[in-house]
Motif scaffolding. Structure first.
Motif, PDB file in Angstrom:
ATOM      1  N   LEU A  94     -33.668 -15.045  42.081  1.00 14.02           N
ATOM      2  CA  LEU A  94     -34.941 -14.382  41.858  1.00 14.02           C
ATOM      3  C   LEU A  94     -34.772 -12.903  42.200  1.00 14.02           C
ATOM      4  O   LEU A  94     -34.501 -12.564  43.353  1.00 14.02           O
ATOM      5  N   TRP A  96     -36.762 -10.598  42.688  1.00  7.59           N
ATOM      6  CA  TRP A  96     -37.774 -10.001  43.573  1.00  7.59           C
ATOM      7  C   TRP A  96     -37.679 -10.558  44.993  1.00  7.59           C
ATOM      8  O   TRP A  96     -38.554 -10.328  45.802  1.00  7.59           O
ATOM      9  N   ARG A  97     -36.642 -11.321  45.283  1.00  7.67           N
ATOM     10  CA  ARG A  97     -36.457 -11.811  46.639  1.00  7.67           C
ATOM     11  C   ARG A  97     -35.056 -11.417  47.105  1.00  7.67           C
ATOM     12  O   ARG A  97     -34.127 -11.351  46.301  1.00  7.67           O
ATOM     13  N   LEU A 105     -35.431 -20.073  50.167  1.00  7.55           N
ATOM     14  CA  LEU A 105     -36.437 -20.707  49.309  1.00  7.55           C
ATOM     15  C   LEU A 105     -35.956 -22.052  48.785  1.00  7.55           C
ATOM     16  O   LEU A 105     -36.748 -22.949  48.528  1.00  7.55           O
ATOM     17  N   ALA A 106     -34.630 -22.178  48.609  1.00  8.43           N
ATOM     18  CA  ALA A 106     -34.105 -23.414  48.046  1.00  8.43           C
ATOM     19  C   ALA A 106     -33.965 -24.509  49.098  1.00  8.43           C
ATOM     20  O   ALA A 106     -33.832 -25.685  48.762  1.00  8.43           O
TER      21      ALA A 106
ATOM     22  N   PHE B 174     -38.715 -26.731  44.324  1.00 10.58           N
ATOM     23  CA  PHE B 174     -39.711 -25.850  44.926  1.00 10.58           C
ATOM     24  C   PHE B 174     -41.061 -26.554  44.922  1.00 10.58           C
ATOM     25  O   PHE B 174     -41.390 -27.255  43.973  1.00 10.58           O
ATOM     26  N   ASP B 178     -44.798 -22.485  46.305  1.00  6.61           N
ATOM     27  CA  ASP B 178     -43.625 -21.617  46.164  1.00  6.61           C
ATOM     28  C   ASP B 178     -43.410 -21.208  44.709  1.00  6.61           C
ATOM     29  O   ASP B 178     -43.047 -20.076  44.411  1.00  6.61           O
ATOM     30  N   ARG B 181     -46.035 -18.569  43.932  1.00  8.16           N
ATOM     31  CA  ARG B 181     -45.876 -17.314  44.651  1.00  8.16           C
ATOM     32  C   ARG B 181     -44.544 -16.627  44.347  1.00  8.16           C
ATOM     33  O   ARG B 181     -44.474 -15.412  44.272  1.00  8.16           O
ATOM     34  N   HIS B 182     -43.489 -17.400  44.162  1.00  7.79           N
ATOM     35  CA  HIS B 182     -42.169 -16.784  44.046  1.00  7.79           C
ATOM     36  C   HIS B 182     -41.595 -16.808  42.624  1.00  7.79           C
ATOM     37  O   HIS B 182     -40.653 -16.097  42.340  1.00  7.79           O
ATOM     38  N   ILE B 183     -42.129 -17.674  41.768  1.00 10.10           N
ATOM     39  CA  ILE B 183     -41.599 -17.753  40.398  1.00 10.10           C
ATOM     40  C   ILE B 183     -42.597 -17.147  39.411  1.00 10.10           C
ATOM     41  O   ILE B 183     -42.265 -16.266  38.628  1.00 10.10           O
ATOM     42  N   PRO B 186     -44.414 -13.114  40.494  1.00 12.47           N
ATOM     43  CA  PRO B 186     -43.568 -11.923  40.322  1.00 12.47           C
ATOM     44  C   PRO B 186     -43.261 -11.625  38.858  1.00 12.47           C
ATOM     45  O   PRO B 186     -43.150 -10.468  38.466  1.00 12.47           O
ATOM     46  N   GLN B 187     -43.153 -12.680  38.045  1.00 11.65           N
ATOM     47  CA  GLN B 187     -42.857 -12.436  36.629  1.00 11.65           C
ATOM     48  C   GLN B 187     -44.084 -11.878  35.913  1.00 11.65           C
ATOM     49  O   GLN B 187     -43.964 -11.126  34.953  1.00 11.65           O
TER      50      GLN B 187
END
Lengths: 252, 269
Positions: A94, A96-97, A105-106, B174, B178, B181-183, B186-187
């Motif tokens: 990702l 942005w991380r 995260l995983a 996930f 998650d 918020r994270h996938i 951001p896109q």
């Protein structure tokens, strides 16, 4: 804790795909896999070796649970709840991380705070924890992808040509890194490759596929321990592999 | 590390509308020039309908002191915020849904085009007729004007989602939060930023019309009042006060937020 407690049968990876096809936009059906059967014993490293475009990636996608549209069955170690460590062809981090966030995260819920120091140190990533993937080279991003797959302590490790499009020296360095981390905690692993030298260096078993529709042409087990696979041993292995499956090496 | 390793390409384009900001003195100079031109014009052509800056400033101070301006400004601001939130949430939900379902998109696209082309005024009039001259009708009408724009922008965003990230998230299991918020977020962030940018400026203009037509408070109502009194200084005082508030929201909330959420992008080489 997990895979190690199970009997061998529960921790092996078994693939029985009777048939898998794709439909093109014009409605034509293309058979990609047919009567494909193989297995990987517990905690062994296997490579799927075959010509490009023969459906190797499709096998991994089926094993990763990303493609359920096929005839047959697959059985991953620690079924029915396998934890899969995947290394895709692209690093698929990702952007942005940060490096560390990508790995954390995983991690499964109970390991979210796991100590990653050792893993990151072996892979030479400990000083890059707070970097964003966009700030890394392809080689480093691949290392992060490998770190992510191993950090979750997977029941099975699936790798899709993780060293493709790197120059030879760098690819070799990464292969060594992968081996050293994998040896710390061996798991059943399956890697797709079209590089015979890579397969010979890494695997306990090479599964040789035919061109499309792919089926298993044969299985090449390597019993020589990895440490003893020096230049000469690898040459011998390559020669006997070629004798069994391919035309003889040009000039020999 | 090997020197010959090549850097990865930037996975997403720069966020839309992003460009080098002008230095602050340039902005100030530009406003000062405008002020001078205004003063010059008002001096050369003295009339009650074109007051000089000083008179507008005095009117502003007077309205501030009486408490009228803060009151009406706050009411309008609340309406802008409410309709903005409503439009963003509903528009984003519709847009993301259409972007992910091709069939639904094909079916509903004509509706979207229809709503995009209905004049704001018509929606406002109909809302007031059907739902009465009340706050809900006012805010709903403003939101309804903006929803199609948000939906179209967010649909583009949903179409541009990279399936590889979703696949990675599914292999690594996930959780729902998650993933969101994270996938997903951001896109979509550049599209959300674009939709909010154009949204907030459109919405506050429509809010004034809504207030003018059917509310008994707010900047729009006041401007209508001053229009009947022909009090241009007050009209300008209210307008400029509101623009200043919107500008500070942009500078103090929107831009810092955007900087934080895009700090992962590589600095321009």
């Amino acid at each position: 804790m997990n895979a190690h407690q199970h009997a061998g049968a529960a921790a092996r990876l078994e693939v029985h795909v009777e048939q898998k096809s794709f439909s093109s936009a014009t409605g034509e059906r293309i058979d990609v896999l047919r009567d494909l059967h193989f297995d990987v014993p517990e905690n062994r490293f296997a490579c799927i070796f075959g010509p490009s475009g023969c459906g190797k990636t499709t096998i991994l996608r089926i094993l990763m649970g990303l493609d359920g549209d096929y005839g047959g069955s697959v059985r991953l170690p620690n079924w029915p709840d396998p934890r899969v460590g995947a290394v895709f062809q692209e690093p698929t981090l990702l952007p942005w991380r940060s490096v560390e966030q990508n790995i954390r995260l995983a991690l499964p819920g109970h390991r979210k705070d796991a100590n990653l120091d050792l893993l990151l140190e072996i892979l030479g990533l400990d000083h890059l924890r707070s970097f964003y993937p966009g700030e890394l080279s392809l080689g480093l991003a691949r290392r992060v992808a490998i770190a992510r797959a191993l950090a979750i302590e997977p029941d099975v490790l699936l790798l899709d040509e993780p060293f493709v499009s790197l120059d030879q020296a760098l690819a070799q360095q990464l292969r060594n890194l992968l081996l050293s981390v994998w040896s710390e905690r061996p798991t059943t692993a399956l890697m797709v490759t079209h590089d015979l030298d890579e397969a010979i260096m890494l695997s306990d078993r090479i599964i040789v596929l035919s061109p499309r529709p792919a089926k298993v042409v044969g299985v090449f087990d390597i019993t020589v321990p990895r440490r003893e696979r020096d230049e000469k041993a690898r040459d011998d292995l390559r020669r006997s592999f070629r004798k069994q499956f391919l035309a003889p090496e040009p000039g020999s | 590390m090997m020197a010959e390793e090549k850097p990865l390409g930037r996975p997403l384009g720069r966020s839309m509308g992003e460009q080098a900001a002008a230095p602050i003195w340039m902005v100030l100079l530009s406003f000062a020039a405008l002020l001078v031109a205004w003063q010059l014009g008002a001096t050369l052509w003295p009339t009650r309908s074109f007051p000089p800056p000083l008179l507008v400033w005095q009117t502003f101070l007077g309205e501030m002191a009486s408490g009228d301006l803060p009151y009406h400004l706050a009411i309008t601001l609340w309406r802008v915020a409410a309709s903005f939130l409503l439009a963003m949430i509903i528009g984003a939900a519709i847009g993301i849904f259409l972007g992910m379902h091709r069939r639904a998109d094909q079916f509903f696209n004509p509706w979207l085009i229809l709503f995009l082309n209905i004049p704001a005024l018509v929606i406002i009039v109909l809302a007031y007729i059907w739902f009465g001259l009340n706050e809900a009708a006012a805010i709903g009408a403003v939101a309804l004007n903006k929803i199609p724009n948000v939906a179209v922008t967010m649909r583009e965003g949903a179409r541009a989602l990279d399936p590889r990230y979703a696949e990675m998230a599914s292999v690594y299991r996930f959780g729902g939060f998650d993933r969101f918020r994270h996938i997903l977020m951001p896109q979509l962030q550049p599209y959300i930023a674009a939709a909010s940018r154009s949204g907030i400026s459109l919405i506050w203009k429509i809010v004034l019309v809504v207030e003018l037509m059917g509310r008994s408070n707010g900047v729009g109502f006041q401007i209508n009042l001053f229009f009947q009194l022909f009090d241009v200084a007050a009209i300008l005082a209210y307008t400029l006060a509101f623009v200043a508030v919107m500008l500070s929201i942009e500078l103090m909330v929107v831009q810092p937020l955007e900087r934080t959420s895009t700090r992962w992008r590589r600095r321009a080489a």
